[in-house]
Scaffold this active site. Structure first.
Site, PDB file in Angstrom:
ATOM      1  N   HIS A 103       0.912  -1.073  -0.249  1.00 43.33           N
ATOM      2  CA  HIS A 103       0.022  -0.035  -0.326  1.00 43.33           C
ATOM      3  C   HIS A 103       0.943   1.291  -0.076  1.00 43.33           C
ATOM      4  O   HIS A 103       0.448   2.112   0.598  1.00 43.33           O
ATOM      5  CB  HIS A 103      -1.152   0.094   1.147  1.00 43.33           C
ATOM      6  CG  HIS A 103      -2.036  -1.061   1.037  1.00 43.33           C
ATOM      7  ND1 HIS A 103      -3.394  -0.921   0.772  1.00 43.33           N
ATOM      8  CD2 HIS A 103      -2.002  -2.166   1.592  1.00 43.33           C
ATOM      9  CE1 HIS A 103      -3.902  -1.988   1.026  1.00 43.33           C
ATOM     10  NE2 HIS A 103      -3.294  -2.844   1.497  1.00 43.33           N
ATOM     11  N   ASN A 176     -10.335  -2.374   2.778  1.00 47.93           N
ATOM     12  CA  ASN A 176     -10.213  -2.575   1.217  1.00 47.93           C
ATOM     13  C   ASN A 176     -11.187  -2.231   0.474  1.00 47.93           C
ATOM     14  O   ASN A 176     -12.350  -2.422   0.992  1.00 47.93           O
ATOM     15  CB  ASN A 176      -9.449  -3.964   0.795  1.00 47.93           C
ATOM     16  CG  ASN A 176      -8.053  -3.987   0.990  1.00 47.93           C
ATOM     17  OD1 ASN A 176      -7.370  -3.012   1.372  1.00 47.93           O
ATOM     18  ND2 ASN A 176      -7.688  -5.245   1.044  1.00 47.93           N
ATOM     19  N   HIS A 367      -3.417   1.015  11.960  1.00 53.58           N
ATOM     20  CA  HIS A 367      -3.508  -0.541  12.710  1.00 53.58           C
ATOM     21  C   HIS A 367      -4.758  -1.115  12.942  1.00 53.58           C
ATOM     22  O   HIS A 367      -5.547  -0.281  13.956  1.00 53.58           O
ATOM     23  CB  HIS A 367      -2.510  -0.111  13.802  1.00 53.58           C
ATOM     24  CG  HIS A 367      -1.891  -1.315  14.521  1.00 53.58           C
ATOM     25  ND1 HIS A 367      -2.175  -2.480  14.153  1.00 53.58           N
ATOM     26  CD2 HIS A 367      -1.923  -1.127  15.978  1.00 53.58           C
ATOM     27  CE1 HIS A 367      -1.938  -3.367  15.148  1.00 53.58           C
ATOM     28  NE2 HIS A 367      -1.532  -2.834  16.303  1.00 53.58           N
ATOM     29  N   TYR A 390       1.164  -4.448  11.794  1.00 50.24           N
ATOM     30  CA  TYR A 390       1.332  -3.009  11.638  1.00 50.24           C
ATOM     31  C   TYR A 390       2.121  -2.155  12.453  1.00 50.24           C
ATOM     32  O   TYR A 390       2.747  -1.435  12.067  1.00 50.24           O
ATOM     33  CB  TYR A 390      -0.363  -2.292  11.739  1.00 50.24           C
ATOM     34  CG  TYR A 390      -1.356  -3.008  10.512  1.00 50.24           C
ATOM     35  CD1 TYR A 390      -1.212  -2.072   9.459  1.00 50.24           C
ATOM     36  CD2 TYR A 390      -1.581  -4.310  10.491  1.00 50.24           C
ATOM     37  CE1 TYR A 390      -2.051  -2.410   8.134  1.00 50.24           C
ATOM     38  CE2 TYR A 390      -2.196  -4.800   9.349  1.00 50.24           C
ATOM     39  CZ  TYR A 390      -2.669  -3.736   8.079  1.00 50.24           C
ATOM     40  OH  TYR A 390      -3.143  -4.331   7.124  1.00 50.24           O
TER      41      TYR A 390
HETATM   42  C1  HEM Z   1      -7.915  -8.297   5.111  1.00 52.06           C
HETATM   43  C2  HEM Z   1      -6.931  -8.292   4.909  1.00 52.06           C
HETATM   44  C3  HEM Z   1      -6.136  -7.075   4.821  1.00 52.06           C
HETATM   45  C4  HEM Z   1      -6.708  -5.582   4.409  1.00 52.06           C
HETATM   46  C5  HEM Z   1      -7.963  -5.086   4.140  1.00 52.06           C
HETATM   47  C6  HEM Z   1      -5.414  -4.705   4.477  1.00 52.06           C
HETATM   48  C7  HEM Z   1      -5.382  -3.410   4.488  1.00 52.06           C
HETATM   49  C8  HEM Z   1      -4.343  -2.543   4.490  1.00 52.06           C
HETATM   50  C9  HEM Z   1      -4.319  -1.210   3.870  1.00 52.06           C
HETATM   51  C10 HEM Z   1      -5.619  -0.363   3.762  1.00 52.06           C
HETATM   52  C11 HEM Z   1      -3.049  -0.741   4.491  1.00 52.06           C
HETATM   53  C12 HEM Z   1      -2.720   0.788   4.048  1.00 52.06           C
HETATM   54  C13 HEM Z   1      -2.661   1.607   5.242  1.00 52.06           C
HETATM   55  C14 HEM Z   1      -2.384   2.853   4.857  1.00 52.06           C
HETATM   56  O1  HEM Z   1      -3.285   3.387   3.935  1.00 52.06           O
HETATM   57  O2  HEM Z   1      -1.373   3.549   5.601  1.00 52.06           O
HETATM   58  C15 HEM Z   1      -2.304  -1.654   4.744  1.00 52.06           C
HETATM   59  C16 HEM Z   1      -0.990  -1.637   4.831  1.00 52.06           C
HETATM   60  C17 HEM Z   1      -0.253  -2.780   5.366  1.00 52.06           C
HETATM   61  N1  HEM Z   1      -0.602  -4.019   5.713  1.00 52.06           N
HETATM   62 FE1  HEM Z   1      -2.584  -4.549   5.240  1.00 52.06          FE
HETATM   63  N2  HEM Z   1      -4.292  -5.287   4.732  1.00 52.06           N
HETATM   64  C18 HEM Z   1      -4.618  -6.672   4.807  1.00 52.06           C
HETATM   65  C19 HEM Z   1      -3.783  -7.864   5.246  1.00 52.06           C
HETATM   66  C20 HEM Z   1      -2.659  -7.708   5.944  1.00 52.06           C
HETATM   67  C21 HEM Z   1      -1.917  -8.826   6.429  1.00 52.06           C
HETATM   68  C22 HEM Z   1      -2.304 -10.105   6.507  1.00 52.06           C
HETATM   69  C23 HEM Z   1      -0.684  -8.085   6.835  1.00 52.06           C
HETATM   70  C24 HEM Z   1       0.414  -8.927   7.548  1.00 52.06           C
HETATM   71  C25 HEM Z   1       0.202  -9.954   8.236  1.00 52.06           C
HETATM   72  C26 HEM Z   1      -0.803  -7.011   6.539  1.00 52.06           C
HETATM   73  C27 HEM Z   1       0.198  -5.984   6.500  1.00 52.06           C
HETATM   74  C28 HEM Z   1       0.355  -4.703   6.325  1.00 52.06           C
HETATM   75  C29 HEM Z   1       1.529  -3.795   6.201  1.00 52.06           C
HETATM   76  C30 HEM Z   1       2.840  -4.206   6.807  1.00 52.06           C
HETATM   77  C31 HEM Z   1       1.346  -2.414   5.661  1.00 52.06           C
HETATM   78  C32 HEM Z   1       2.023  -1.295   5.637  1.00 52.06           C
HETATM   79  C33 HEM Z   1       1.568  -0.560   6.916  1.00 52.06           C
HETATM   80  C34 HEM Z   1       2.403   0.761   7.031  1.00 52.06           C
HETATM   81  O3  HEM Z   1       3.656   0.677   6.758  1.00 52.06           O
HETATM   82  O4  HEM Z   1       1.652   1.633   7.669  1.00 52.06           O
HETATM   83  N3  HEM Z   1      -1.926  -6.680   5.935  1.00 52.06           N
HETATM   84  N4  HEM Z   1      -3.097  -2.862   4.925  1.00 52.06           N
END
Ligand code: HEM
Length: 742
Positions: A103, A176, A367, A390
């Site tokens: 993202h 999402n 988060h 997160y």
């Molecule tokens: C239903 C599943 C998921 C959704 C809806 C989702 C949604 C999101 C969204 C919207 C962001 C962007 C946040 C922003 O705008 O700063 C994000 C970032 C991120 N997501 Fe997910 N995610 C999902 C699954 C996962 C999973 C399973 C993991 C790890 C186990 C993960 C790890 C991350 C990480 C590491 C970031 C970057 C956060 C940052 O650097 O601030 N996500 N996710």
């Protein structure tokens, strides 16, 4: 109010004399828009505005020469002592921080949320009780796979992350625009992301899933098939962030003041309806304006066309947890709205652009673990993994444990605890104690009882063995993929076939394509055959071996095979974008209409159509052979907004060619004008022509299509008479009947 904020405010008022600084006035005036945004007020002291100020170093020393470094003689070496030079270059050298691991590409906006009625029956969350309370929000929309500078129009899931700054602390709904996910267990997240990101040996392709590693993984991972259907659909190429749904994906819990818990799924429904572009258009926009979605969101807010969504919930009683054909804890499943209707509970309005992209949109840290009393998690294994990820990633991305003190991340609720020190600590904690319990400070800060908004986790009963295994209730990987595909209109099914032909057509390894065709056949045989026809391949009769790798080695394989619960399912029209019964409002509000004009346009023709479209809420922009002022036959003038080099049909929703012989003749000499119309026609957009304007359509080769729906031609009469039909045509969004079926 925290001590840190008291300090910042005090410093600020010292610096800014007795009158509030300009930006504070601006924020206060904002309240006149009907909102009293506590978060914007809280951010105000951090806003710096250099207007009328001296240039200084970071230490506040006024700089007298910002053009030359300090040297020994005018041709001599730069001196080490030049502290101004060193400070400036050192800061510059460290301007970049790591982009998000996923993202990375995103755009943000401020706004507020208001609940429609008290939700006390379902939850004790304070921000969901009082319809007169406007809870500040910051929203970030994003793509998943591409880097920070990648195109907005990638075929991809869109992140839809909302931070609610509630009076009880921050609640982040990190969702999402697609209600399911590729994987069921967070341990697979690095695998799916490594597969979709550019391939590691040559870092190709950027922001695209159409390559071998992604489809290799997917073809071996049947639980992703439901998500694959969504990502291959038009949901993955939205017309605008303002025209897409959002979903919390996981099942969460709502808990009321009596401690009664229910399961809940969160949805956002856009008030402008659901709309997409077509894939050919998406690819061209990526070249013409890779910031298309970012610009669209920014401009809509600047123009006062504030995007709005309704927050909706699907609520399931705990006793009904096991009454579905799927598991509520499985994030590859939706609860069809026909089974559990959505209840619209409030509205979010985005009405202010960030002051500074880096400070706000880049530094915001969402988060899923940020929740408030009245909301709680479930044991969805994807959600559970996210709860770790997160905070962990943000420690590196934002450089230490104090990123909650960055202005955009600070809650409006007070913060008091015994966390101390670390990189970039802003808070100046007064006092002798930093532990609990203590007597030296009278026990402060002290724990809050549940009746004082203290958070208490839901006391879910758990009696289990420790195992690395998934529940057999998670192993129907195809029913809902089939439900989604069969619920689409024929046009949308056609787009899915086309998308799969594109994506798999870019895969260079034939066995990957074959495995995919075998999986698609388990979703829908017609789908698989149509995709296979485009690939010049045939659908394999059966797979060599079971594909499900997510089972324990010693498990009974029969128990863990992907299965299909429902062969014959009623389609769910609420899964479509076209004619979705949730979105019946047909509006052209905020749509961009191109007027193709040159000198010698018919003044009345332009004025009448412009007035009608603007009254309906659309934006009119002129595209001409050159920039500058254009003059009509009767002397009216128009400013050209774009030329045929800087504008393109893919950047507009519809186009109009006004009357005016000289104008049309000039456009006929401009080959790009004909391309503009042909492309708009190919992308099924509404096109109107008045008087001589029809001749341009003819010379563009669209003469035979003149009777098409969506082509509004009026050779006689005035343009106002055409406007009504044109508006109806634009409101249909696209005239899909023009599109060839595969
Ligand atoms: C239903 C599943 C998921 C959704 C809806 C989702 C949604 C999101 C969204 C919207 C962001 C962007 C946040 C922003 O705008 O700063 C994000 C970032 C991120 N997501 Fe997910 N995610 C999902 C699954 C996962 C999973 C399973 C993991 C790890 C186990 C993960 C790890 C991350 C990480 C590491 C970031 C970057 C956060 C940052 O650097 O601030 N996500 N996710």
């Amino acid at each position: 109010m925290s001590q840190a904020r008291n300090n910042t405010k005090r410093n600020n008022s010292k610096n800014n004399k007795s009158n509030p600084p300009e930006h504070e006035l601006e924020l206060t005036q904002h309240a006149g828009l009907g909102m009293n945004n506590a978060k914007l007020d809280e951010l105000a002291p951090n806003i710096e505005d250099s207007a009328g100020e001296f240039l200084t170093t970071d230490q506040g020393i006024r700089i007298n020469d910002n053009q030359n470094s300090l040297k020994a003689g005018d041709r001599g070496p730069t001196l080490m002592e030049d502290f101004m030079f060193r400070e400036k270059i050192t800061h510059f050298d460290h301007e970049r921080i790591p982009e998000r691991v996923v993202h990375a590409r995103g755009s943000g906006a401020h706004g507020y949320f208001q609940v429609y009625e008290p939700m006390s029956d379902l939850t004790r969350a304070h921000f969901l009780q009082d319809p007169s309370v406007q809870t500040p929000v910051f929203v970030r929309f994003s793509t998943v796979a591409g880097s920070r500078g990648s195109t907005d129009l990638a075929r991809d899931v869109r992140g839809f992350a909302v931070k609610f700054y509630t009076e009880e602390g921050n609640f982040d709904l990190v969702g999402n625009n697609i209600p399911v996910f590729f994987i069921q267990d967070a341990i697979k997240f690095p695998d799916v992301i490594h597969a979709v990101k550019p391939e590691p040996h040559n870092e190709i392709p950027q922001a695209a899933s159409a390559h071998d590693t992604f489809w290799d993984f997917i073809s071996l991972f049947p639980e992703s098939m439901h998500m694959v259907m969504w990502v291959m659909s038009d949901r993955a190429i939205p017309r605008s962030y303002r025209m897409m749904e959002g979903f919390g994906v996981h099942t969460f819990r709502l808990i009321n003041a009596r401690g009664k818990a229910r399961f809940v799924k969160f949805h956002w429904k856009p008030l402008l309806g659901l709309h997409a572009v077509v894939w050919d258009e998406a690819q061209k926009i990526s070249g013409k304006d890779p910031d298309f979605h970012r610009r669209d969101l920014w401009e809509a807010i600047e123009n006062g066309d504030y995007p709005e969504w309704e927050l909706c919930v699907q609520v399931v009683e705990e006793r009904d947890e096991h009454s579905f054909d799927f598991d509520l804890l499985d994030p590859t499943k939706i609860i069809p709205e026909e089974l559990v209707p959505v209840r619209r509970i409030g509205r979010m309005t985005l009405n202010r652009n960030p002051e500074n992209f880096f400070a706000e949109t880049e530094q915001v840290a969402f988060h899923v673990g940020n929740i408030v009393p009245g909301i709680d998690f479930t044991n969805d294994p994807l959600l559970q993994g996210r709860l770790f990820s997160y905070l962990d990633t943000q420690l590196t991305r934002l450089g230490g444990p104090n990123f909650h003190e960055i202005p955009i991340n600070r809650p409006v609720a007070p913060v008091h605890n015994n966390q101390r020190d670390g990189f970039m600590r802003q808070t100046i904690n007064r006092g002798q104690t930093a532990y609990d319990p203590n007597s030296l400070r009278g026990g402060c800060p002290f724990q809050a009882g549940v009746d004082m908004s203290g958070f208490a986790s839901y006391a879910e009963r758990i009696d289990a063995q420790k195992i690395r295994q998934r529940s057999a209730s998670f192993f129907d990987h195809f029913s809902q993929a089939t439900l989604f595909y069969r619920s689409q209109s024929p046009v949308e099914q056609n787009h899915i076939v086309r998308a799969l032909r594109f994506e798999l057509g870019k895969v260079g390894t034939p066995p990957i394509r074959e495995r995919m065709l075998a999986l698609l056949a388990q979703v829908d045989t017609d789908l698989a055959n149509r995709v296979a026809a485009g690939l010049g391949a045939s659908v394999p009769k059966k797979l060599d071996k079971p594909l499900n790798l997510s089972v324990p080695a010693d498990a009974d394989p029969r128990k863990f095979q992907p299965k299909k619960l429902a062969e014959e399912m009623e389609p769910s029209p609420r899964l479509r974008m076209i004619d979705n019964p949730n979105f019946t409002l047909k509006t052209i509000k905020t749509r961009k209409i191109a007027f193709l004009v040159a000198d010698g346009f018919d003044d009345r023709s332009v004025a009448d159509m412009k007035l009608a479209l603007m009254k309906a809420g659309a934006q009119v922009m002129t595209v001409a052979p050159r920039l500058g002022v254009l003059t009509g036959v009767e002397g009216d003038t128009l400013n050209a907004d774009f030329t045929f080099l800087t504008g393109a049909s893919v950047l507009f929703d519809a186009c109009f060619v006004p009357n005016g012989q000289a104008s049309v003749a000039a456009l006929q000499n401009e080959p790009e004008a004909a391309n503009f119309l042909r492309e708009a026609h190919q992308h099924c957009k509404a096109i109107a022509a008045h008087g001589a304007g029809a001749e341009l359509l003819e010379s563009a080769g669209l003469g035979e299509s003149m009777s098409d729906a969506g082509l509004i031609i009026g050779r006689d009469g005035n343009a106002a008479a055409l406007a009504e039909d044109f508006i109806v045509s634009i409101a249909r969004h696209r005239h899909w009947e023009r599109e060839p079926m595969l």
